[in-house]
Write a protein that holds these residues in place. Structure first.
Motif, PDB file in Angstrom:
ATOM      1  N   UNK A 184       0.826  -1.213   0.000  1.00  0.00           N
ATOM      2  CA  UNK A 184       0.000   0.000   0.000  1.00  0.00           C
ATOM      3  C   UNK A 184       0.861   1.264   0.000  1.00  0.00           C
ATOM      4  N   UNK A 185       1.932   1.221   0.802  1.00  0.00           N
ATOM      5  CA  UNK A 185       2.748   2.433   0.886  1.00  0.00           C
ATOM      6  C   UNK A 185       3.519   2.658  -0.410  1.00  0.00           C
ATOM      7  N   UNK A 186       3.907   1.566  -1.074  1.00  0.00           N
ATOM      8  CA  UNK A 186       4.607   1.730  -2.348  1.00  0.00           C
ATOM      9  C   UNK A 186       3.672   2.304  -3.403  1.00  0.00           C
ATOM     10  N   UNK A 187       2.438   1.854  -3.393  1.00  0.00           N
ATOM     11  CA  UNK A 187       1.451   2.369  -4.342  1.00  0.00           C
ATOM     12  C   UNK A 187       1.199   3.853  -4.074  1.00  0.00           C
ATOM     13  N   UNK A 188       1.085   4.216  -2.791  1.00  0.00           N
ATOM     14  CA  UNK A 188       0.919   5.629  -2.433  1.00  0.00           C
ATOM     15  C   UNK A 188       2.082   6.455  -2.960  1.00  0.00           C
ATOM     16  N   UNK A 207      -9.520   4.694 -16.988  1.00  0.00           N
ATOM     17  CA  UNK A 207      -9.674   3.289 -17.307  1.00  0.00           C
ATOM     18  C   UNK A 207      -9.796   3.141 -18.829  1.00  0.00           C
ATOM     19  N   UNK A 208      -9.398   2.045 -19.458  1.00  0.00           N
ATOM     20  CA  UNK A 208      -8.725   0.870 -18.915  1.00  0.00           C
ATOM     21  C   UNK A 208      -7.275   1.138 -18.496  1.00  0.00           C
ATOM     22  N   UNK A 209      -6.890   0.514 -17.394  1.00  0.00           N
ATOM     23  CA  UNK A 209      -5.533   0.654 -16.884  1.00  0.00           C
ATOM     24  C   UNK A 209      -4.810  -0.682 -17.014  1.00  0.00           C
ATOM     25  N   UNK A 210      -3.608  -0.626 -17.533  1.00  0.00           N
ATOM     26  CA  UNK A 210      -2.784  -1.834 -17.640  1.00  0.00           C
ATOM     27  C   UNK A 210      -1.601  -1.694 -16.691  1.00  0.00           C
ATOM     28  N   UNK A 246      -3.314  -1.082  -5.775  1.00  0.00           N
ATOM     29  CA  UNK A 246      -3.673  -0.113  -6.823  1.00  0.00           C
ATOM     30  C   UNK A 246      -5.188  -0.055  -6.980  1.00  0.00           C
ATOM     31  N   UNK A 247      -5.813  -1.230  -7.036  1.00  0.00           N
ATOM     32  CA  UNK A 247      -7.261  -1.268  -7.269  1.00  0.00           C
ATOM     33  C   UNK A 247      -8.015  -0.614  -6.119  1.00  0.00           C
ATOM     34  N   UNK A 248      -7.564  -0.885  -4.902  1.00  0.00           N
ATOM     35  CA  UNK A 248      -8.226  -0.292  -3.743  1.00  0.00           C
ATOM     36  C   UNK A 248      -8.061   1.222  -3.716  1.00  0.00           C
ATOM     37  N   UNK A 249      -6.826   1.667  -4.003  1.00  0.00           N
ATOM     38  CA  UNK A 249      -6.552   3.103  -3.921  1.00  0.00           C
ATOM     39  C   UNK A 249      -7.268   3.869  -5.030  1.00  0.00           C
ATOM     40  N   UNK A 250      -7.248   3.310  -6.239  1.00  0.00           N
ATOM     41  CA  UNK A 250      -7.823   4.033  -7.372  1.00  0.00           C
ATOM     42  C   UNK A 250      -9.314   3.784  -7.527  1.00  0.00           C
TER      43      UNK A 250
END
Lengths: 319, 365
Positions: A194-198, A212-215, A230-234
């Motif tokens: 999570x922190x890396x995605x942030x 979207x669409x996101x690859x 990523x999915x949770x954050x975005x």
């Protein structure tokens, strides 16, 4: 059978792909560069040859990645392309309507924004490599979990721990601290994801409109924990292409195919190039006070390429 | 008193000429190279902006070569540049150098102080003589910038790589020797014709990129990885937002770039409505102008931690979207690797070509 070779030599992995006339992936190799790009490419070619049908004819070769010029000389590339373009080409090939490409590799991460099949914006990490593959690798090793299992652990997390993700050194101290406090290892791992995605969204993707669409591609896409984060954050679905780890090489192969057109003349040196002894050497130019370090690549005394100067007087590039 | 000063693009040519005319004893530090950068990085604070580090490196080399006075310009805006001279003075004295720091603050801030310092530098001349010399050298400085502007536009068409660069060097050498206003005019013509004579392929339809950003990063080729030469050789027509004389000139009118600061402020207004120090606001204004003129893209250059340019950068997403122009921001300091810059430039060029192809196919070309 006609094929096109794509080679992507990055800081951590060296990937080789052969696609056919219909742009299907015939076979591919994903191996570690181990700090030796020339041998990584040569060994990769040798291994790739074993996987390919015997009657294959390579009609074009492309290289990409941070060692694209060097590997271009080694394989005899028809086209040498930067990895940003190569990744964009590959992504819009597998998903023509893609609008956002998230790519996280060994030491770099990038975002590419596409609209109607054309890249319109991109960014690459500049000052910090926090959250890239090398760091995850290092942490997996430290915790004693194989990197392949890292994502599965993350998915098991119920209460992710808060991990400081701005800097890998502090992230590591924070992880150690959380371990010592008795947190579950899966919660720490998912907290890290999570922190890396942030970090990625706040740095690389800052100011970009993610549509979207996101690859999601690059070696780190293997980590399901990062995908979930990523999915949770975005709040959006993330697609991972089948050959996510070698998309750069696929892009290079596609570009080689496009370049070849109907022409059959490729400068590809053949798979036997793996037996050639490429010698690299360097020296400091004394022509001015810039003191440029000039790198030379030779085979049997013949100079194939020379680069590294600022003024261009030493530059020789065959591709 | 033996004077030294830091490098910035062609500033050395101009100041050498001026000091020679004014009978000032001076020593030119070696051109900026990795050596100067390493020296500066060693003695400057880690989070100082990159130009401060490089100029400290230059000054160390100048003092080592025997100088005992440093001429720097000051500033009164919110940008940290105005404080460079103070910091340099302190750091270099702490290192044990014995010298005098002469800081020329903007004349409009304190005209008397400015005159006093000019007189101090050129002690053998009267203020009138100094003014006359400045007027002539100014003409040369503008000529140098105008020649550079042509180089940026024309390199994209050269048939043989590096021909324009060679012609530019020859032109500068001619300009260097010119003394009287008439000779300067002649030398300017000569330099322009040298560049004109380079064999060109005029059928090319090059990409047009505007270069904006912090002035030092724009003007000092060594710190910006010779980005202009690199892009020119890739066949790209360039226009730069700031030239040395535009930056130093006292008036609002930017003679070389051709847009005055009021016009830029007006263009920037929808995105950044007030002065933020340095080139922050003019950078925004220039991007808007380049977009209006149909440029394919813009590159913004800034040193790491440059506050005004960071402010400009923060309004970029809105400009890019509303005016449909891609902007690539490159942040430079001693940690920046050339390979990373080249990768981004290559990708940016691909992006711009693909956009152009798509636009052309949309109108049926």
């Amino acid at each position: 059978m006609i094929g096109y070779l794509g080679v992507d030599v990055g800081s951590v992995s060296t990937n080789l792909v052969v696609i056919d006339e219909e742009t299907n992936v015939v076979s591919y190799i994903y191996r570690r560069t181990m700090g030796d790009p020339i041998h990584a490419v040569q060994n990769g070619l040798r291994e790739l040859k074993e996987l390919l049908p015997a009657e294959i004819v390579i009609n074009g070769a492309g290289t990409t990645g941070s060692a694209r010029y060097l590997s271009g000389v080694v394989v005899g590339a028809d086209i040498v392309k930067n990895e940003i373009t190569a990744h964009a080409v590959a992504a819009s090939h597998v998903a023509p309507d893609v609008q956002t490409v998230l790519e996280i590799g060994g030491q770099d991460s990038k975002i590419i924004i596409l609209r109607e099949g054309v890249a319109v914006d991109f960014a690459m990490n500049t000052v910090c490599a926090a959250g890239t593959g090398s760091f995850l690798d290092h942490q997996a090793e430290r915790i004693g979990i194989p990197i392949e299992e890292f994502g599965n652990y993350a998915l098991k997390s119920q209460n992710p721990a808060q991990i400081a993700g701005r800097c890998t050194v502090f992230a590591e101290s924070d992880m150690i601290h959380k371990q010592q406090m008795g947190y579950h290892v899966e919660d720490i791992i998912y907290g890290l994801c999570q922190s890396l995605v942030r970090n990625y969204l706040n740095n690389v993707a800052k100011g970009k409109e993610l549509m979207s669409p996101i690859i999601f591609q690059g070696g780190v896409a293997a980590n399901l924990g990062i995908k979930k984060a990523f999915e949770e954050t975005l709040g959006m679905e993330i697609m991972i292409p089948k050959h996510y780890s070698v998309m750069g090489a696929i892009g290079a192969a596609l570009l080689a195919k496009e370049k070849a057109g109907n022409k059959i003349e490729s400068s590809f040196k053949g798979f036997s190039t793996s037996d050639i002894d490429f010698k690299t050497s360097s020296f400091h130019c004394k022509g001015c006070s810039n003191n440029c370090e000039i790198v030379k690549i030779e085979v049997d005394g013949e100079v194939l390429a020379r680069w590294g100067g600022r003024c261009g007087k030493w530059e020789i590039e065959q591709t | 008193m033996k004077i030294t000063f830091p490098h910035m693009g062609t500033l050395d040519i101009i100041l050498s000429d001026l000091f020679t005319r004014l009978d000032v004893d001076f020593v030119l530090p070696p051109k900026t190279t990795t050596k100067a950068i390493n020296l500066g990085v060693k003695y400057a604070p880690e989070f100082a902006c990159f130009p401060l580090k490089v100029t400290i490196g230059n000054l160390i080399e100048g003092l080592e070569a025997g100088a005992d006075a440093v001429v720097m310009v000051g500033g009164i805006g919110p940008c940290r540049f105005g404080f460079y001279a103070e910091i340099q003075n302190k750091i270099l004295h702490d290192m044990g150098y014995d010298f005098e720091m002469i800081t020329l603050e903007p004349p409009m801030a304190d005209i008397k102080d400015f005159a006093r310092k000019c007189k101090k530098i050129a002690s053998k001349k009267t203020l009138w003589q100094i003014l006359q010399a400045v007027r002539i050298v100014w003409k040369k400085a503008v000529a140098i910038d105008e020649v550079e502007r042509e180089v940026l536009k024309r390199r994209a068409f050269e048939k043989n790589s590096r021909d324009t660069t060679v012609a530019h060097k020859k032109g500068l050498a001619v300009l260097k020797e010119a003394i009287t206003p008439y000779e300067i005019k002649e030398a300017r013509e000569k330099a322009l014709s040298l560049i004109n004579e380079v064999e060109k392929d005029l059928r090319r339809c090059p990409l047009k990129i505007g270069i904006v950003g912090e002035f030092y990063a724009l003007l000092e080729p060594y710190v910006n990885f010779d980005i202009e030469e690199y892009l020119g050789q890739k066949g790209i027509y360039l226009e730069r937002a700031v030239y040395l004389t535009d930056w130093m000139g006292p008036s609002k009118k930017n003679s070389v770039m051709g847009i005055d600061s009021d016009e830029l402020a007006k263009a920037a207004k929808p995105y950044l409505s007030h002065f933020v120090g340095g080139e922050g606001q003019t950078t925004v204004g220039h991007i808007v102008k380049f977009a209006e003129e149909g440029f394919d893209g813009v590159i913004q250059l800034l040193p790491f931690t440059c506050m005004p340019e960071i402010i400009a950068k923060s309004v970029l997403p809105k400009i890019c979207k509303e005016l449909d122009i891609p902007v690539l921001t490159l942040i430079i300091d001693e940690q920046t690797g050339r390979a990373g810059v080249i990768t981004r430039l290559e990708a940016f060029i691909d992006l711009l070509w693909n956009r152009r192809k798509k636009k052309l196919s949309a109108v049926g070309c």
